[in-house]
Motif scaffolding. Structure first.
Motif, PDB file in Angstrom:
ATOM      1  N   ALA A 170      -8.031  51.494  48.210  1.00 43.93           N
ATOM      2  CA  ALA A 170      -7.759  51.059  46.835  1.00 43.93           C
ATOM      3  C   ALA A 170      -9.070  50.690  46.160  1.00 43.93           C
ATOM      4  O   ALA A 170     -10.055  50.414  46.836  1.00 43.93           O
ATOM      5  CB  ALA A 170      -6.833  49.852  46.844  1.00 43.93           C
ATOM      6  N   TYR A 171      -9.049  50.692  44.838  1.00 43.34           N
ATOM      7  CA  TYR A 171     -10.177  50.085  44.116  1.00 43.34           C
ATOM      8  C   TYR A 171      -9.990  48.578  44.186  1.00 43.34           C
ATOM      9  O   TYR A 171      -8.852  48.083  44.073  1.00 43.34           O
ATOM     10  CB  TYR A 171     -10.202  50.564  42.671  1.00 43.34           C
ATOM     11  N   ALA A 172     -11.112  47.847  44.342  1.00 44.11           N
ATOM     12  CA  ALA A 172     -10.971  46.413  44.608  1.00 44.11           C
ATOM     13  C   ALA A 172     -11.915  45.527  43.797  1.00 44.11           C
ATOM     14  O   ALA A 172     -11.984  44.333  44.064  1.00 44.11           O
ATOM     15  CB  ALA A 172     -11.181  46.158  46.096  1.00 44.11           C
ATOM     16  N   SER A 173     -12.612  46.099  42.816  1.00 42.44           N
ATOM     17  CA  SER A 173     -13.505  45.249  42.029  1.00 42.44           C
ATOM     18  C   SER A 173     -12.725  44.588  40.893  1.00 42.44           C
ATOM     19  O   SER A 173     -12.231  45.256  39.981  1.00 42.44           O
ATOM     20  CB  SER A 173     -14.648  46.079  41.455  1.00 42.44           C
ATOM     21  N   VAL A 174     -12.634  43.261  40.981  1.00 40.64           N
ATOM     22  CA  VAL A 174     -11.889  42.516  39.967  1.00 40.64           C
ATOM     23  C   VAL A 174     -12.483  42.756  38.585  1.00 40.64           C
ATOM     24  O   VAL A 174     -11.766  43.037  37.616  1.00 40.64           O
ATOM     25  CB  VAL A 174     -11.893  41.008  40.319  1.00 40.64           C
ATOM     26  N   ALA A 175     -13.812  42.697  38.471  1.00 42.49           N
ATOM     27  CA  ALA A 175     -14.469  42.847  37.164  1.00 42.49           C
ATOM     28  C   ALA A 175     -14.175  44.221  36.571  1.00 42.49           C
ATOM     29  O   ALA A 175     -13.819  44.348  35.394  1.00 42.49           O
ATOM     30  CB  ALA A 175     -15.973  42.634  37.308  1.00 42.49           C
ATOM     31  N   GLU A 176     -14.282  45.257  37.392  1.00 44.93           N
ATOM     32  CA  GLU A 176     -14.049  46.613  36.878  1.00 44.93           C
ATOM     33  C   GLU A 176     -12.597  46.796  36.455  1.00 44.93           C
ATOM     34  O   GLU A 176     -12.300  47.518  35.495  1.00 44.93           O
ATOM     35  CB  GLU A 176     -14.427  47.641  37.955  1.00 44.93           C
ATOM     36  N   SER A 177     -11.695  46.098  37.149  1.00 47.35           N
ATOM     37  CA  SER A 177     -10.272  46.249  36.812  1.00 47.35           C
ATOM     38  C   SER A 177      -9.970  45.713  35.414  1.00 47.35           C
ATOM     39  O   SER A 177      -8.975  46.090  34.800  1.00 47.35           O
ATOM     40  CB  SER A 177      -9.393  45.544  37.848  1.00 47.35           C
ATOM     41  N   MET A 178     -10.837  44.834  34.912  1.00 47.19           N
ATOM     42  CA  MET A 178     -10.616  44.267  33.583  1.00 47.19           C
ATOM     43  C   MET A 178     -11.135  45.190  32.490  1.00 47.19           C
ATOM     44  O   MET A 178     -10.655  45.146  31.362  1.00 47.19           O
ATOM     45  CB  MET A 178     -11.297  42.894  33.471  1.00 47.19           C
ATOM     46  N   THR A 179     -12.109  46.034  32.809  1.00 46.44           N
ATOM     47  CA  THR A 179     -12.629  46.949  31.787  1.00 46.44           C
ATOM     48  C   THR A 179     -11.963  48.318  31.885  1.00 46.44           C
ATOM     49  O   THR A 179     -11.896  49.048  30.908  1.00 46.44           O
ATOM     50  CB  THR A 179     -14.162  47.122  31.911  1.00 46.44           C
ATOM     51  N   ASP A 180     -11.470  48.682  33.074  1.00 46.84           N
ATOM     52  CA  ASP A 180     -10.815  49.983  33.237  1.00 46.84           C
ATOM     53  C   ASP A 180      -9.540  49.845  34.080  1.00 46.84           C
ATOM     54  O   ASP A 180      -9.456  50.373  35.190  1.00 46.84           O
ATOM     55  CB  ASP A 180     -11.797  50.976  33.890  1.00 46.84           C
ATOM     56  N   PRO A 181      -8.533  49.144  33.527  1.00 48.81           N
ATOM     57  CA  PRO A 181      -7.301  48.968  34.310  1.00 48.81           C
ATOM     58  C   PRO A 181      -6.631  50.297  34.636  1.00 48.81           C
ATOM     59  O   PRO A 181      -5.970  50.425  35.674  1.00 48.81           O
ATOM     60  CB  PRO A 181      -6.419  48.092  33.409  1.00 48.81           C
ATOM     61  N   ALA A 182      -6.812  51.313  33.775  1.00 44.71           N
ATOM     62  CA  ALA A 182      -6.171  52.614  34.002  1.00 44.71           C
ATOM     63  C   ALA A 182      -6.572  53.184  35.361  1.00 44.71           C
ATOM     64  O   ALA A 182      -5.744  53.704  36.114  1.00 44.71           O
ATOM     65  CB  ALA A 182      -6.544  53.582  32.884  1.00 44.71           C
ATOM     66  N   LYS A 183      -7.859  53.057  35.656  1.00 40.91           N
ATOM     67  CA  LYS A 183      -8.376  53.558  36.938  1.00 40.91           C
ATOM     68  C   LYS A 183      -7.660  52.887  38.112  1.00 40.91           C
ATOM     69  O   LYS A 183      -7.331  53.535  39.111  1.00 40.91           O
ATOM     70  CB  LYS A 183      -9.888  53.260  36.972  1.00 40.91           C
TER      71      LYS A 183
END
Ligand code: UFG
Length: 329
Positions: free
Chosen positions: A73-86
């Protein structure tokens, strides 16, 4: 046979090693986007994407798989906030593809890498499994969504699963063969040790004004080999007839950022350059698990609970592999 999806990653690779030590037959599926070929210490390996149904159909037809352990899975919390679609695409849509393939091929058991991030801001410490799940970031939300899918796939289709909610995975293979190598690296312990090695100029302490004894945030660090052992116990419990459930995996002990840095300085034997920095957005002050249920019901007993031991194993890896697996230079 056990299929480990994401078995070339940090936690997955430690689990593959532990499974092989316990004489399980293993096939790893990993697309090597974040994983490392050199981290797969044995068993079969298929390079491919678990979001691709054709890949799963071929894999599930080629091997007699009884249980899937799903780490990818993708697991970077910060990235999930800028690219939730991913994150929704891989962690939820990909998860759906996996479950549908398991259903079609009648694979009965799944162990899922969930997260303390599914709880959100804690209302009580230590956090028990029945604490409300209200994630404060998109990453945690995707993990929670997949947990919910698992529940209904059991009710309707009889696919049984255990969701393991990790707190802060840390440390490295005590034999020194495997370790943590993320690109980019965002986790505290590897960053502290890479700074000790001179690979990073300075360790930033994110937030010194939390409501904690020394003002820095408190986390529950749990050794990656102890996490691996919990997966094996969870798989055995499903095979023994246990119902679908979720367990916290942590030590129930909280250490502050400053305590981690101080312990790392003792382990490496010299001061580590550090500076105070503002809080990182979205970081709660304290996250500590109640892992009593996993201990009671699975018979799980962490072997490397002590912070110093966790850091010593991580140091053994970083000091002998200053460029990690050396495949992303
Ligand atoms: N920290 C620093 N400096 C750094 C890196 C981290 O001070 O350079 C601090 C953080 O602010 C935090 C603590 O160290 O207070 C631990 O940070 P990590 O990034 O190592 O871990 P997190 O607690 O933020 O996140 C981890 C997982 C997430 C998961 C979360 C809760 O990486 O995937 O635990 O389960 F969502």
């Amino acid at each position: 046979m056990i299929c480990v999806i994401g078995g070339a990653g940090y936690i997955g690779s430690h689990c593959v090693k532990r499974l092989l030590e316990r004489d399980h037959k293993v096939v790893t599926l990993d697309n090597l986007e974040a994983g490392h070929r050199a981290a797969i210490v044995g068993g079969e390996f298929v390079q491919g994407d678990y979001t691709d149904r054709q890949t799963l159909d071929t894999l599930f037809t080629s091997y007699p798989i009884e249980c899937v352990m799903h780490f990818a899975a993708y697991a970077s919390v910060a990235e999930s906030m800028t690219d939730p679609a991913k994150f929704y695409r891989l962690n939820v849509v990909g998860g759906y593809t996996l479950l549908e393939a398991m259903r079609a091929h009648r694979i009965p058991y799944l162990i899922f890498s969930s997260s303390a991030a599914t709880y959100g801001e804690p209302r009580q410490i230590p956090i028990p499994e029945d604490h409300p799940q209200q994630p404060t970031n998109a990453y945690g939300e995707t993990k929670r969504a997949f947990e919910q899918m698992l529940r209904w796939y059991d009710v309707a289709f009889g696919l049984r699963s255990v969701s393991l909610r990790y707190f802060n995975a840390a440390g490295a293979d005590p034999e020194g063969q495997l370790g943590e190598d993320h690109h980019p690296e965002t986790h505290l312990i590897p960053l502290v040790l890479l700074t000790a090695l001179g690979k990073r100029p300075v360790l930033k302490i994110f937030g010194t004004d939390y409501d904690t004894p020394d003002g820095t945030a408190i986390r529950d660090y749990i050794h990656v080999t102890d996490l691996a052992d919990a997966h094996i116990l969870a798989a055995e419990s499903l095979k023994g007839g246990a119902p679908t459930t979720a367990y916290n995996l942590g030590n129930g002990l909280g250490y502050s950022v400053r305590e981690v840095v101080r312990t790392a300085e003792e382990v490496v034997g010299h001061p580590i350059p550090q500076e105070e920095a503002p809080r990182r957005a979205g970081d709660p002050a304290r996250l500590v698990a109640s892992a009593d249920r996993a201990k009671r019901e699975l018979g799980w007993q962490p072997q490397y609970a002590d912070l110093r031991t966790i850091i010593e194993t991580a140091w053994r890896w970083h000091s002998t592999h200053p460029d990690g697996y050396g495949d992303r230079l």
